[in-house]
Design a protein around this motif. Structure first.
Motif, PDB file in Angstrom:
ATOM      1  N   GLU A 129      -0.809  -6.844 -17.606  1.00  0.00           N
ATOM      2  CA  GLU A 129      -1.222  -7.691 -16.494  1.00  0.00           C
ATOM      3  C   GLU A 129      -0.035  -8.520 -16.007  1.00  0.00           C
ATOM      4  O   GLU A 129       0.180  -8.662 -14.807  1.00  0.00           O
ATOM      5  N   GLU A 130       0.755  -9.010 -16.952  1.00  0.00           N
ATOM      6  CA  GLU A 130       1.902  -9.836 -16.577  1.00  0.00           C
ATOM      7  C   GLU A 130       2.909  -8.991 -15.790  1.00  0.00           C
ATOM      8  O   GLU A 130       3.488  -9.442 -14.806  1.00  0.00           O
ATOM      9  N   GLU A 131       3.092  -7.765 -16.224  1.00  0.00           N
ATOM     10  CA  GLU A 131       4.025  -6.866 -15.550  1.00  0.00           C
ATOM     11  C   GLU A 131       3.577  -6.637 -14.103  1.00  0.00           C
ATOM     12  O   GLU A 131       4.376  -6.612 -13.183  1.00  0.00           O
ATOM     13  N   ARG A 132       2.265  -6.471 -13.955  1.00  0.00           N
ATOM     14  CA  ARG A 132       1.715  -6.239 -12.618  1.00  0.00           C
ATOM     15  C   ARG A 132       1.937  -7.463 -11.728  1.00  0.00           C
ATOM     16  O   ARG A 132       2.362  -7.342 -10.583  1.00  0.00           O
ATOM     17  N   LEU A 133       1.668  -8.640 -12.288  1.00  0.00           N
ATOM     18  CA  LEU A 133       1.844  -9.865 -11.502  1.00  0.00           C
ATOM     19  C   LEU A 133       3.304 -10.071 -11.141  1.00  0.00           C
ATOM     20  O   LEU A 133       3.622 -10.569 -10.060  1.00  0.00           O
ATOM     21  N   GLU A 134       4.188  -9.691 -12.052  1.00  0.00           N
ATOM     22  CA  GLU A 134       5.610  -9.829 -11.752  1.00  0.00           C
ATOM     23  C   GLU A 134       5.973  -8.962 -10.556  1.00  0.00           C
ATOM     24  O   GLU A 134       6.709  -9.385  -9.666  1.00  0.00           O
ATOM     25  N   ARG A 135       5.421  -7.760 -10.534  1.00  0.00           N
ATOM     26  CA  ARG A 135       5.664  -6.878  -9.386  1.00  0.00           C
ATOM     27  C   ARG A 135       5.172  -7.521  -8.110  1.00  0.00           C
ATOM     28  O   ARG A 135       5.847  -7.499  -7.094  1.00  0.00           O
ATOM     29  N   VAL A 136       3.976  -8.103  -8.181  1.00  0.00           N
ATOM     30  CA  VAL A 136       3.411  -8.748  -6.999  1.00  0.00           C
ATOM     31  C   VAL A 136       4.358  -9.837  -6.513  1.00  0.00           C
ATOM     32  O   VAL A 136       4.698  -9.917  -5.337  1.00  0.00           O
ATOM     33  N   GLU A 137       4.822 -10.660  -7.436  1.00  0.00           N
ATOM     34  CA  GLU A 137       5.651 -11.786  -7.027  1.00  0.00           C
ATOM     35  C   GLU A 137       6.991 -11.359  -6.470  1.00  0.00           C
ATOM     36  O   GLU A 137       7.442 -11.877  -5.469  1.00  0.00           O
ATOM     37  N   THR A 138       7.658 -10.426  -7.128  1.00  0.00           N
ATOM     38  CA  THR A 138       9.004 -10.093  -6.681  1.00  0.00           C
ATOM     39  C   THR A 138       8.984  -9.230  -5.426  1.00  0.00           C
ATOM     40  O   THR A 138       9.557  -9.592  -4.418  1.00  0.00           O
ATOM     41  N   ARG A 139       8.274  -8.134  -5.479  1.00  0.00           N
ATOM     42  CA  ARG A 139       8.357  -7.196  -4.371  1.00  0.00           C
ATOM     43  C   ARG A 139       7.574  -7.678  -3.157  1.00  0.00           C
ATOM     44  O   ARG A 139       8.110  -7.811  -2.070  1.00  0.00           O
ATOM     45  N   GLU A 140       6.317  -8.019  -3.366  1.00  0.00           N
ATOM     46  CA  GLU A 140       5.458  -8.306  -2.217  1.00  0.00           C
ATOM     47  C   GLU A 140       5.806  -9.648  -1.562  1.00  0.00           C
ATOM     48  O   GLU A 140       5.795  -9.771  -0.350  1.00  0.00           O
ATOM     49  N   GLU A 141       6.135 -10.620  -2.393  1.00  0.00           N
ATOM     50  CA  GLU A 141       6.481 -11.908  -1.803  1.00  0.00           C
ATOM     51  C   GLU A 141       7.746 -11.820  -0.985  1.00  0.00           C
ATOM     52  O   GLU A 141       7.843 -12.381   0.095  1.00  0.00           O
ATOM     53  N   GLY A 142       8.703 -11.098  -1.498  1.00  0.00           N
ATOM     54  CA  GLY A 142       9.956 -10.928  -0.769  1.00  0.00           C
ATOM     55  C   GLY A 142       9.698 -10.341   0.603  1.00  0.00           C
ATOM     56  O   GLY A 142      10.246 -10.788   1.612  1.00  0.00           O
ATOM     57  N   ALA A 143       8.814  -9.355   0.635  1.00  0.00           N
ATOM     58  CA  ALA A 143       8.501  -8.712   1.906  1.00  0.00           C
ATOM     59  C   ALA A 143       7.849  -9.710   2.853  1.00  0.00           C
ATOM     60  O   ALA A 143       8.146  -9.739   4.044  1.00  0.00           O
ATOM     61  N   ALA A 144       6.969 -10.555   2.326  1.00  0.00           N
ATOM     62  CA  ALA A 144       6.278 -11.516   3.186  1.00  0.00           C
ATOM     63  C   ALA A 144       7.258 -12.546   3.751  1.00  0.00           C
ATOM     64  O   ALA A 144       7.207 -12.872   4.935  1.00  0.00           O
ATOM     65  N   ASP A 145       8.169 -13.034   2.887  1.00  0.00           N
ATOM     66  CA  ASP A 145       9.120 -14.040   3.350  1.00  0.00           C
ATOM     67  C   ASP A 145       9.929 -13.548   4.524  1.00  0.00           C
ATOM     68  O   ASP A 145      10.302 -14.309   5.415  1.00  0.00           O
ATOM     69  N   GLU A 146      10.219 -12.269   4.536  1.00  0.00           N
ATOM     70  CA  GLU A 146      11.073 -11.724   5.563  1.00  0.00           C
ATOM     71  C   GLU A 146      10.491 -11.939   6.965  1.00  0.00           C
ATOM     72  O   GLU A 146      11.204 -12.265   7.890  1.00  0.00           O
ATOM     73  N   TRP A 147       9.211 -11.722   7.131  1.00  0.00           N
ATOM     74  CA  TRP A 147       8.691 -11.825   8.502  1.00  0.00           C
ATOM     75  C   TRP A 147       7.925 -13.113   8.761  1.00  0.00           C
ATOM     76  O   TRP A 147       7.664 -13.477   9.891  1.00  0.00           O
ATOM     77  N   ILE A 148       7.579 -13.834   7.701  1.00  0.00           N
ATOM     78  CA  ILE A 148       6.870 -15.083   7.933  1.00  0.00           C
ATOM     79  C   ILE A 148       7.854 -16.239   8.067  1.00  0.00           C
ATOM     80  O   ILE A 148       7.573 -17.268   8.644  1.00  0.00           O
ATOM     81  N   GLY A 149       9.091 -15.998   7.593  1.00  0.00           N
ATOM     82  CA  GLY A 149      10.117 -17.038   7.494  1.00  0.00           C
ATOM     83  C   GLY A 149      10.069 -18.115   8.571  1.00  0.00           C
ATOM     84  O   GLY A 149       9.628 -19.231   8.323  1.00  0.00           O
ATOM     85  N   GLY A 150      10.526 -17.817   9.778  1.00  0.00           N
ATOM     86  CA  GLY A 150      10.610 -18.859  10.809  1.00  0.00           C
ATOM     87  C   GLY A 150       9.391 -18.895  11.697  1.00  0.00           C
ATOM     88  O   GLY A 150       9.492 -18.813  12.918  1.00  0.00           O
ATOM     89  N   ALA A 151       8.212 -18.985  11.102  1.00  0.00           N
ATOM     90  CA  ALA A 151       6.994 -18.872  11.889  1.00  0.00           C
ATOM     91  C   ALA A 151       6.723 -20.144  12.681  1.00  0.00           C
ATOM     92  O   ALA A 151       6.958 -21.250  12.208  1.00  0.00           O
ATOM     93  N   THR A 152       6.238 -19.954  13.916  1.00  0.00           N
ATOM     94  CA  THR A 152       5.817 -21.086  14.752  1.00  0.00           C
ATOM     95  C   THR A 152       4.413 -20.784  15.278  1.00  0.00           C
ATOM     96  O   THR A 152       3.957 -19.654  15.226  1.00  0.00           O
ATOM     97  N   GLY A 153       3.751 -21.820  15.808  1.00  0.00           N
ATOM     98  CA  GLY A 153       2.443 -21.622  16.439  1.00  0.00           C
ATOM     99  C   GLY A 153       1.380 -21.201  15.448  1.00  0.00           C
ATOM    100  O   GLY A 153       1.307 -21.721  14.325  1.00  0.00           O
ATOM    101  N   ASP A 154       0.560 -20.253  15.895  1.00  0.00           N
ATOM    102  CA  ASP A 154      -0.548 -19.780  15.064  1.00  0.00           C
ATOM    103  C   ASP A 154      -0.071 -19.258  13.726  1.00  0.00           C
ATOM    104  O   ASP A 154      -0.717 -19.438  12.698  1.00  0.00           O
ATOM    105  N   LEU A 155       1.054 -18.590  13.768  1.00  0.00           N
ATOM    106  CA  LEU A 155       1.562 -17.967  12.552  1.00  0.00           C
ATOM    107  C   LEU A 155       1.947 -19.029  11.521  1.00  0.00           C
ATOM    108  O   LEU A 155       1.868 -18.782  10.317  1.00  0.00           O
ATOM    109  N   ALA A 156       2.365 -20.190  11.993  1.00  0.00           N
ATOM    110  CA  ALA A 156       2.763 -21.267  11.069  1.00  0.00           C
ATOM    111  C   ALA A 156       1.584 -21.678  10.203  1.00  0.00           C
ATOM    112  O   ALA A 156       1.726 -21.922   9.002  1.00  0.00           O
ATOM    113  N   GLU A 157       0.413 -21.725  10.855  1.00  0.00           N
ATOM    114  CA  GLU A 157      -0.799 -22.073  10.114  1.00  0.00           C
ATOM    115  C   GLU A 157      -1.050 -21.034   9.027  1.00  0.00           C
ATOM    116  O   GLU A 157      -1.359 -21.351   7.886  1.00  0.00           O
ATOM    117  N   TYR A 158      -0.878 -19.787   9.443  1.00  0.00           N
ATOM    118  CA  TYR A 158      -1.072 -18.706   8.472  1.00  0.00           C
ATOM    119  C   TYR A 158      -0.057 -18.815   7.341  1.00  0.00           C
ATOM    120  O   TYR A 158      -0.400 -18.644   6.163  1.00  0.00           O
TER     121      TYR A 158
END
Lengths: 301, 257
Positions: A129-158
């Motif tokens: 389970e820990e291995e799975r969560l580590e995957r979630v944190e490293t891979r998926e979060e990195g991907a999210a940061d890339e496009w959510i980074g400089g969010a404004t407007g509606d996206l900022a709320e998200y």
């Protein structure tokens, strides 16, 4: 002397008379999935049946556990020779499969839950389970940061909502890590000391159990969690073990050498944890420090 | 428009079908427990019944059938013992083949695959799961009756001994015997072909081998061996007590033939 075979069949105990041509003296003793050898009713029923014989028959048993049970209630027995055992088993009445199946399912459920609840299996489940969560944190979060980074407007709320979610995932993982480390330290104290509890848990999970890990050579332990490279090129130096190799800080270029030694100590530690349960961590840590010192001191030792 | 698919019964089996209008043909078993896939295989409704596609890449027996294997196979109404059932991919097809009148006892020792096998067994009314090690016969000796067929796919270095030991205990004289030989488990010091020959030698007169087939390209370095009990199988056990010594999986020691 007449002989009778004591054998389990379809979840019951039977005493089968092998000398007689017919299936006489079939005796269902217990109707539980695994007849409780300590049960007084089985012993009484068996004695009652035996008293019907003119002279006591020689008792043959189909399984070692039944022999131990008979010894416990003061009856001598011998293991049944295969031909007798086969004949006895063929005389057992055929119970309807549907009836038998429910016994199997109950039995399977019980044994599976018991096995999965053992400390070792809990540790393996936590490690996966820990291995799975580590995957979630490293891979998926990195991907999210890339496009959510400089969010404004509606996206900022998200983005804010996402931040809350991420924080709760991190917290969850931190709690999980705490449990995992405590579990690893209690299942494999020596191994946890030498490679760290997290890596220890992953090693045990990759091997499929502490017993399996203890039976491994150190060279195999070193490569747990890697894949064999295709072709004849040089193979990998370490798999799951990588984290503890890096954490120990061997001099650059000598990581492979250190990994070999570390795998050797880990193998010894796993064997101690699986067998004697003696604490040998201090001795191994002293060796590790000495080895690190030598690696740092000279070019080749 | 795509031409209508045609299905044909295969060999002696009443519940094994072949789709003939494609090349290579695909093989299907009649689904026993409704129109629900077990491992993601395709299902079709044809000839007034639900058929489950037997994927040769997922199942070793499926691969053998795709390569033309005919006998021995589980037949309708038979009782089979399956060692090394894992999560039940092949076991579900064998359960399909023996049908509602037959039964399959599936032995598996790893916990996680067994959990999936157990879920499968709950909806397959002719499947009985056993959580045990095929090396430790006494654990399920009292649960499993004598059977009409034994299927062994354990992928262990001592797989032949495990198969023989179980055959001796559970088979009857006219029973079938199927052994999947994973030669990679028996050391890489010999070629797969040599491993196959030594396995057949080891079963000499205990199992009368009728057929063997390489499972390439679906499963590399695997063979399926099929046969029936030989005369020596049921002789007193003392004659066969001599077992090869325990070998570490890492050792490269060649087995004496």
């Amino acid at each position: 002397m007449a002989a009778a075979v004591l054998v389990r069949g379809g979840g019951r105990l039977y005493l089968v008379d092998v000398e007689e041509g017919s299936a006489r003296a079939l005796l269902p003793l217990e109707d539980t999935p695994e007849p409780d050898p300590a049960g007084p009713s089985s012993a009484d029923a068996l004695r009652r049946t035996l008293s019907r014989y003119p002279s006591p028959p020689e008792l043959l048993v189909g399984e070692p556990s039944l022999g131990a049970w008979l010894e416990g209630i003061g009856l001598p027995s011998k293991p049944a020779p295969l031909p007798e055992l086969r004949r006895a088993r063929e005389r057992l009445p055929d119970r309807p499969f549907a009836l038998e199946r429910s016994t199997f399912l109950q039995d399977a459920h019980r044994r599976l839950t018991e096995a999965l609840a053992s400390p070792e299996q809990t540790l393996i489940a936590l490690a996966r389970e820990e291995e799975r969560l580590e995957r979630v944190e490293t891979r998926e979060e990195g991907a999210a940061d890339e496009w959510i980074g400089g969010a404004t407007g509606d996206l900022a709320e998200y983005a804010e909502a996402w931040g809350t979610f991420r924080a709760s995932v991190r917290e969850h993982r931190a709690r999980l890590l705490g449990r995992l480390e405590r579990a690893a330290e209690s299942v494999a104290p020596n191994l946890s000391a030498i490679v760290g509890p997290r890596v220890a848990a992953r090693l045990i999970s990759a091997a499929g159990g502490l017993g399996a890990l203890a039976r491994m050579s150190s060279s195999r332990l070193q490569l747990l969690g890697t894949r064999r490279r295709p072709g004849g090129r040089r193979g990998p130096k370490y798999g799951v073990l990588a984290r503890s190799v890096v954490a120990a800080g061997p001099p650059p270029g000598r990581e492979g050498a250190f990994a070999r030694s570390l795998a050797a100590w880990a193998a010894i530690a796993a064997r101690a944890d699986a067998t004697t349960r003696r604490s040998i961590a201090e001795m191994l840590l002293a060796r590790r420090d000495a080895r690190l010192k030598r690696l740092h001191a000279g070019p080749r030792t | 428009m795509r031409p209508k698919d045609r299905y044909q019964r295969l060999g002696r089996s009443a519940r094994l079908w072949r789709r003939t209008n494609e090349e290579p043909p695909s093989y299907w078993t009649e689904a026993l427990a409704g129109a629900q896939p077990v491992y993601g295989e395709r299902l079709v409704h044809a000839e007034n019944r639900w058929l489950r596609r037997w994927e040769p890449n997922r199942s070793k027996l499926g691969a053998a059938i795709a390569k033309g294997w005919t006998e021995p196979l589980p037949q309708e109404g038979e009782r089979w013992l399956y060692l090394g059932a894992a999560s039940g991919t092949t076991a579900s097809h064998i359960a399909d083949l023996v049908g509602p009148a037959g039964s399959v006892y599936a032995v598996e020792k790893s916990l996680r695959p067994f959990a999936r096998l157990l879920r499968l067994a709950e909806r397959y009314p002719n499947l009985a799961p056993v959580l045990d090690d095929a090396r430790r016969i006494s654990g399920y000796l009292g649960l499993v009756p004598p059977v009409d067929g034994l299927y062994v796919d354990v992928a262990q270095p001592d797989q032949v001994e495990i198969a023989l030991e179980n055959a001796r205990t559970f088979l009857r004289e006219r029973s079938s015997f199927l052994l999947v030989l994973k030669t990679a488990s028996m050391g890489r010091d010999r070629s797969p072909r040599e491993h196959l020959e030594s396995a057949i030698d080891a079963m000499h007169r205990q199992i009368e081998v009728e057929e063997e087939i390489a499972l390439d390209p679906f499963h590399r370095k695997h063979y399926l061996i099929g046969g029936r009990p030989g005369r020596a199988l049921f002789r007193p056990v003392e004659a066969y007590r001599a077992r090869p010594p325990f070998r570490n999986r890492d050792s490269r020691v060649a087995r004496e033939s």
